[in-house]
Structures are given as structure tokens and as C-alpha cells.
Design a protein around this motif. Sequence first.
Motif, short mmCIF file in Angstrom:
data_model
loop_
_atom_site.label_atom_id
_atom_site.label_comp_id
_atom_site.label_asym_id
_atom_site.label_seq_id
_atom_site.Cartn_x
_atom_site.Cartn_y
_atom_site.Cartn_z
N ALA A 132 -5.52 -5.42 0.23
CA ALA A 132 -4.78 -4.29 -0.33
C ALA A 132 -3.27 -4.50 -0.29
O ALA A 132 -2.52 -3.83 -1.00
CB ALA A 132 -5.15 -3.00 0.41
N SER A 137 -7.47 6.42 0.82
CA SER A 137 -8.04 6.10 -0.50
C SER A 137 -7.53 4.75 -0.99
O SER A 137 -8.25 4.01 -1.68
CB SER A 137 -7.67 7.19 -1.51
N SER A 138 -6.28 4.42 -0.66
CA SER A 138 -5.69 3.19 -1.19
C SER A 138 -6.27 1.94 -0.54
O SER A 138 -6.13 0.84 -1.10
CB SER A 138 -4.17 3.21 -0.96
N LEU A 191 -4.27 9.96 1.07
CA LEU A 191 -3.87 9.01 0.05
C LEU A 191 -3.86 7.58 0.59
O LEU A 191 -4.27 6.64 -0.10
CB LEU A 191 -2.47 9.37 -0.49
N ASP A 205 2.70 2.03 -3.26
CA ASP A 205 1.82 2.59 -4.30
C ASP A 205 1.49 4.06 -4.03
O ASP A 205 1.32 4.85 -4.96
CB ASP A 205 0.52 1.79 -4.37
N VAL A 206 1.42 4.42 -2.76
CA VAL A 206 1.04 5.79 -2.38
C VAL A 206 2.19 6.78 -2.59
O VAL A 206 1.97 7.95 -2.87
CB VAL A 206 0.56 5.81 -0.91
N VAL A 225 0.82 -1.21 0.00
CA VAL A 225 0.00 0.00 0.00
C VAL A 225 0.86 1.26 0.00
O VAL A 225 0.67 2.17 -0.82
CB VAL A 225 -0.94 0.01 1.23
#
Length: 281
Positions: free
Chosen positions: A233, A278-279, A275, A108-109, A105
Motif C-alpha cells: 500500500a 480502508s486504504s 479511512l 491518499d487519505v 497511504v
Amino acid sequence: MIDQNTLKTYVQVAETLNFSVAAARRNTVQSAVSAQIAKLETELQRKLIERGRGKKMRLTSEGEAFLVYARRILALSEEAVEAVQAAHSQRIVRLGTTVTLAMSVVSDVLSAFAELVPDVQIHIQCDRSDALLGRLEADEIDIAFMIDQGKHAGQRFVHSQPLVWVSGPEFEPRFSTPVPLAFQTDGRDLRRYAFEALDASGQAGQIAHLSPHPIGVRAFVLAGLALTVMPKAAVTPPLQIVAQHLDLPPLSSIALSAYVTPGEKRDEISDLINLLQSSVR
């Protein structure tokens, strides 16, 4: 101890092979340059520069070697000053999270955050979920992002995340029963979820491998030796969610949360938390 002023003078003399030119570059007089070089040679107990009437000035072999070190010392000194000044002027967010979330996670952020707030630097520290709140309260981190640790004055969000069975890309079941599993040594919660699901479906499981670190668990799973359980996730290639044809029972959900110091209002921290939230939605 040789001071930097002397090193700078020596470098100028070595590069110009001329005391007068070196003195002009150092904004001093020739006698001062000569005195610095003489003192340096005395401290080192080595002749660094051949000089004398009617002789062309040149560096000795010791002088050549010392020039390399003098340049390196001055360059490192300048680099250290620049690094400290940059760190002082740059905004920093200290993020604490687990290794598993850092590799999925959070990874990706980071790119999205860099585009949104390019002048903010993120420092990441990894620890167990149950240790991160302590780090937050000790002011070692600004954000704690991990498996939910319950109500807290600084909790910014809590989001339910489905747990899934995870395998490596080449996993081929060689079992009917029991199901081979890999977990962290202290990963009691995930083990409990796995065995509760298996028990409820009438299937058996066994802990085939344990590791004190998430990377060890990941290695067993990628080797095709076992399955594990992770928040959905957090599953990133080459790991994959186990195919439905393996007929494993559904798992319950787990909550992921982000915490900050109560009253924290920095925009960059709010941006990163948004962020992260949201992920995992």
C-alpha cells in the motif's frame, strides 16, 4: 517599547496628515493625539512629522520609513490574533505516522478526509514506528499509524499487508547475484524479510546503500541503484513493484496498525481511522 495604541494613532495621522481627523477616527481628542506623536518622536529620537503654523503637514523620510514598519507590526498582530482564535475554534487531529506511510497511504487519505470532515485540521508528525506509541502515551499525538507494535489497549485495527520488492521506473538489473538493496539504517525488520526470502530461494543479496531516513532510501531506489522492500500500500509512483520477470522470491506480510489513547471517542478520529483502515485492506 511602543504600544499598539500609539502605532494605530501614528498610522491615522500619517494617512490623514490631520490631527483633528486622526483624533476623530481614534475616538479621542486632538490634544491626546498630539501628545502621543510627541512622545513617540521622543522615544525614537527622530522627527517623524513636519508640522507648524503656516506649514503643510508632511512626513519626514524617517516618518515614511516608520510608517511601513508600523503597518507591518499592526498587520502581524491582527494575523496572530486571528490565527489563535481560528485554532481555538477549529477541531484538530494530531496524526503520528512514518515518513513512508505519510508519503503514500496517508497522502491518499487526506483528500477523502477533507471532503468528509472539512472543518477539522490534521497535524502530521513523522517518526519511527517504535517511537510513535511513546508519543501517543505522552499526548503528543491523537493517532499512531505505523507498522504494528503489538497488543495495546488503544489499538483500533491491525491489518496484514503484503511486502513487495520495489524499484524505480527506469530500473534495469545489472546483476545476476547478489541483488543490490537499499534500506534505512535502523530498518532491521524489512532487511530480515528480504534476506530470509532471498536465502530461501537460493539467491544472494547485498546491502548496497543505507540511509538514516526513508527519503534517502527512496533516492537510491529512484536512481536505479538498488531495490528495497515496502508494504504494498505504500508503493506510489514513480516507485513501482518489481516486475515478475526479475524472478525475485515472494515476500512475507507485515502488519499495519492504528492506535489511539484508550477511551478516545471523538468522531473525527474515528472517521480518520476508518479511512486509514480502508486504504490498507
